[in-house]
Structure formats: C-alpha cells, structure tokens
Scaffold this active site. Structure first.
Site, PDB file in Angstrom:
ATOM      1  N   ASP A  65      -2.333   0.993 -10.951  1.00  0.00           N
ATOM      2  CA  ASP A  65      -3.366   0.986  -9.923  1.00  0.00           C
ATOM      3  C   ASP A  65      -4.586   0.314 -10.531  1.00  0.00           C
ATOM      4  OD1 ASP A  65      -1.637   2.351  -8.351  1.00  0.00           O
ATOM      5  OD2 ASP A  65      -2.747   4.234  -8.318  1.00  0.00           O
ATOM      6  N   ASP A 116       3.618   4.475   3.057  1.00  0.00           N
ATOM      7  CA  ASP A 116       3.102   5.751   2.562  1.00  0.00           C
ATOM      8  C   ASP A 116       3.346   6.804   3.635  1.00  0.00           C
ATOM      9  OD1 ASP A 116       2.153   4.420   0.349  1.00  0.00           O
ATOM     10  OD2 ASP A 116       0.104   4.241   1.110  1.00  0.00           O
TER      11      ASP A 116
END
Lengths: 258, 217
Positions: free
Chosen positions: A12, A131
């Site tokens: 990330d 997601d």
C-alpha cells in the site's frame, strides 16, 4: 509442470511511501516502495502489487515515479491500482512500467469503463479489484456486498453478481478483498473466494486477512484462487516470501521455487 | 562483447514497450525505438513486443508500414524476436474476436487457450502466471537456440495471454508449457526468427538470460 500458484506481496503506497493499516485505517509507515519491491523480487515474489492510497490529488504523480523506478530494477510482473478512473490513468501506469492495472471504485460507478479499458489495452491487463463485506446474518445463506471508498461506503451491490458482470465486461482477473478480514490475520474469506472463483472463467486473487502460511494454502486449495496476496506478514517480516512458497509447495501446491 | 549490441524496437503504440526496452538495456543493449517503417533504417536485431488484442496490434503494425519492414528484416537473416502478440503476429491468422490475417511469416494459426483442462474441468483464461518450459518435441535440442541456458522442465517463465500460436510446421516449435494437461506453444525458432509467448522482460533472471542469448545470436 503446470501453471504455478502466485504469491503476491501487496504494497500500500501513500504519498510515495509504503504503509499498512488494519482494516484500512491506522496506517503505519513501512518503508520505501522501490527498496521493498527489490527485496521482494530477490526473495522470489511471483508478482508485485502496488496499491496507491494517496488521498490528495496533489501527490497522485508520485505513484508513476515509484512504478517507473521499480520497473528499472525489477524484471517481474507488476500490478498497480488505486485511483484508476480514466483510460489516460491506465496508459500512464502502463507506460511507467505496470503490466496490469487494477480498477476498483470506477468499476462500481461505471462498469462500462472496464469494457472500454479491456478493449483498449486487452483484458489480460485489466484487473478488477472487488472489496466486499459479508452482509448475511448468522444461519442465512452467505451473501457479500460491494463497498467502496476504502470500505466506508456500502453500495447494495451483490459481490458475486458483480464479479460475473465484471468478467463479462472484460476483466482479465479479479482481486477479491474481504474487508471484514483485511488486517485481522484470521485468514481469507474462503467461502467468498471459492464462490466467485468457481463462478467466473478468469483467475482470482485472494486477498485480505492473511496471518499464517496455512492461510495462503487455504486460499488456493480451498478458495480455488490461482494467486494469493498478502501484505503485513511480509512487510513486518513475520514470514519471508521464500518461506511462504516452500510451505505452500510442501502442502501440495505447484509453486515456482527456482 | 566489445561493442554493445543494438536492438531496434518496433513501437506501434503498445504499452509494454518500455519494459522490454528496460530489460534489453539492463542486458547491455543499445536501444533504437522506431515509430514508423518510413523513418526506420535497416536493423541489426529487430524486436517486436506486444500485449493486448491481435487485431488492434496487426492493424497498427500495418498502418505504420511495419509489416513489410519486418518481412524484409527477417529475409536478411539477421536476428528477430517477437514477444507475446509480437510472436502471434508472425503466423498466418488469428481467431481472436473473429478471423484476422497475420504476417504469415511462419505457417500456423493463433487459437484460444483451452478453458477446459484435459480432464474436462474448467480452468481460468487468461493463462496468467509462471510455468516451466518443456521441449516441444523430444528430438529438438535447445543448444544454440534462445533457450540454450534453460534446463527443460526446470525454471519457470511468466505468461499472461488468452490466445496462443499453433505452428503448422513442427520444426518451428521450440518449447511448450503445460496448462491443464494441454500443450501451449511457448517459444518458436526458425533460423534467425525467434519468438516467445512468455515475457522474457518479466521473467526475472531466467528471462534476462533469454534476452542475453538473443543478443549473442
């Protein structure tokens, strides 16, 4: 002597630095992305994933620099996601050195964008990142719903139906992240992974929740994923990529160990 | 190498060109990028990369006049390397989204990767990931070829594709990989004409060794 399962460390990246949060919040600085990428390459990672979570548009360009500098040193497949909204975004990422881009929120708000992207760049380079959270109650049949904006925004869209739609539109691969599991170290949502992997014709990457090497094995063996993505177990040195791959191979999964 | 090998990289607008250039540069080559056949002089070593759809690629190649350029280069006997769609375009035709003519430099067609394995179970397509190379035929040695540094069945290379060549001439076939029990054509070589379905520029040290070998041809 067949296709090997892939282990994909995910970095990330926020404002040009690697961060890792628990359930998408509480970000902790975990280093320079290019140095991390080089280390993972040397450790035998099968692919790398950068997820740009830079919030402000001012710092958006930092990801292109990170991708380009990584591509200068790492001759391995690289997927980049986060904030991909236009064909121009994709072109810039691919030119910077990405092999695949992952599309998340924009796929939900505008499914035709996935079709346009697949048509322009080929479906093999379009990953749709989904997601979702489990929304079914105890005792009910499993049901998952898509969430966007880092898990904050429910959409009312069924995750399995959405996955099928994305493949129809041209997604070449699906990255499935369980937001309930993400950062919890309790393992992937295997039911979610398997339900979708068995339903679609494209490869599925399991993501969200890895805490042990058994979880990686489960993602492939029980979840029917062809690749497993993990972040914190690698970043914080709990396990090395090499350990993970050897462990998976010992458990009967074809892995690249050379 | 006393003088750095020069490669000419055909740029017809495909996105992975820079990564191919990076890998060649890493292996010590000098890179010349050409954007149209009109501006391109003769090439010492010609490289045609490619990702994406066959039809778009072959159309762009023709629009920029690269079809004749590639054909002429191949006829000189100087080294040629096609990668992925750059390999597929060498063949006569592809069935990707309809029937499309290729360059026809090698006999054969391009067909979809089987979506069912040899046991009848569904398998994912695109074929994405790492797979080991095996000789396409028992009698074909890799000595003196692009894969000279490669141990059959040992090290793996990276694939990302939904279609693959089916060469008509067995003699062109250099290496396969296996997917769900099916043989997928992974590399061909006929004299100076080399091509890989896998991505040497994305296959780590193994891939770089294929590139170095091409530079020494």
């Amino acid at each position: 002597m067949t296709l090997k399962a892939r282990v994909i460390p995910c970095l990330d990246v926020k404002d040009g630095r690697v961060v890792k949060g628990v359930s998408f919040v509480n970000l902790v600085d975990a280093g320079d992305p290019v140095e991390s990428a080089k280390a993972y390459d040397a450790a035998g990672a099968d692919e790398l994933c950068f997820l740009d979570i830079t919030a402000s548009s001012d710092n958006r360009d930092t990801i292109f620099d990170v991708v380009a500098r990584t591509a200068d040193h790492c001759f391995m497949p690289l997927t980049v996601g986060g904030g991909v909204r236009t064909v121009a975004d994709i072109r810039k990422l691919l030119l910077a050195g990405a092999d695949k881009v992952s599309i998340n929120s924009a796929a939900v708000s505008n499914p035709d964008f996935v079709a346009e992207a697949a048509d322009k760049f080929g479906n093999q380079c379009i990953v749709v990142s989904i997601d979702s959270k489990k929304v079914s109650a105890e005792g009910e049949e499993d049901r998952w719903e898509i969430f966007t904006h880092g898990g904050r925004k429910p959409t009312g869209i069924d995750a399995v139906a959405f996955a099928e739609k994305m493949v129809e539109r041209g997604a070449g691969e699906l990255l499935l992240t369980s937001m309930d599991r993400d950062g919890q170290k309790g393992g992937y949502d295997i039911a979610l992974t398997r339900t979708i992997a068995d339903r679609v014709s494209v490869p599925v990457i399991a993501s969200g929740g890895v805490g042990t090497l058994d979880h990686l094995v489960e993602g492939v063996r029980d979840g029917h994923a062809t690749a497993v993505l993990a972040a914190s177990i690698f970043h914080f040195g709990t396990y090395t990529v090499g350990e993970a791959k050897r462990y998976m191979a010992e458990h009967g999964i074809a892995m690249r160990l050379d | 190498m006393t003088k750095a090998a020069e490669i000419t990289l055909v740029d017809y607008g495909m996105a992975n060109m820079l990564n191919v250039a990076r890998a060649f540069r890493h292996c010590g080559a000098e890179i010349r990028v050409v954007e149209s056949a009109a501006e391109a002089g003769p090439a010492e070593r010609l490289v045609v990369p490619g990702v994406g759809a066959f039809e778009k690629s072959i159309r762009a190649v023709r629009e920029k006049g690269f079809d004749e350029f590639i054909r002429r280069h191949v006829e000189t006997g100087r080294p040629f390397l096609g990668v992925c769609v750059g390999m597929q375009m060498l063949f006569e035709a592809s069935e990707e989204f309809g029937e499309h003519q290729g360059l026809g430099i090698l006999p054969g067609r391009v067909a979809r990767v089987p979506s069912v394995d040899t046991a009848g179970e569904p398998q994912p397509v695109p074929h994405i990931g790492w797979s080991a190379l095996v000789p396409a035929q028992a009698e074909r040695s890799w000595e003196g070829t692009l894969l000279a540094d490669h141990q059959p069945g040992a090290s793996s290379v990276y694939f990302v594709h939904s279609f693959a060549a089916r060469p008509a001439d067995e003699g062109d076939m250099l290496a396969d990989c296996l997917y769900g029990g099916h043989r997928i054509c992974a590399a061909v070589q006929r004299d100076n004409i080399c091509a890989t379905q896998f991505h040497p520029e994305r296959s780590g040290e193994i891939g770089l060794s294929v590139i170095r070998r091409f530079l020494s041809l």
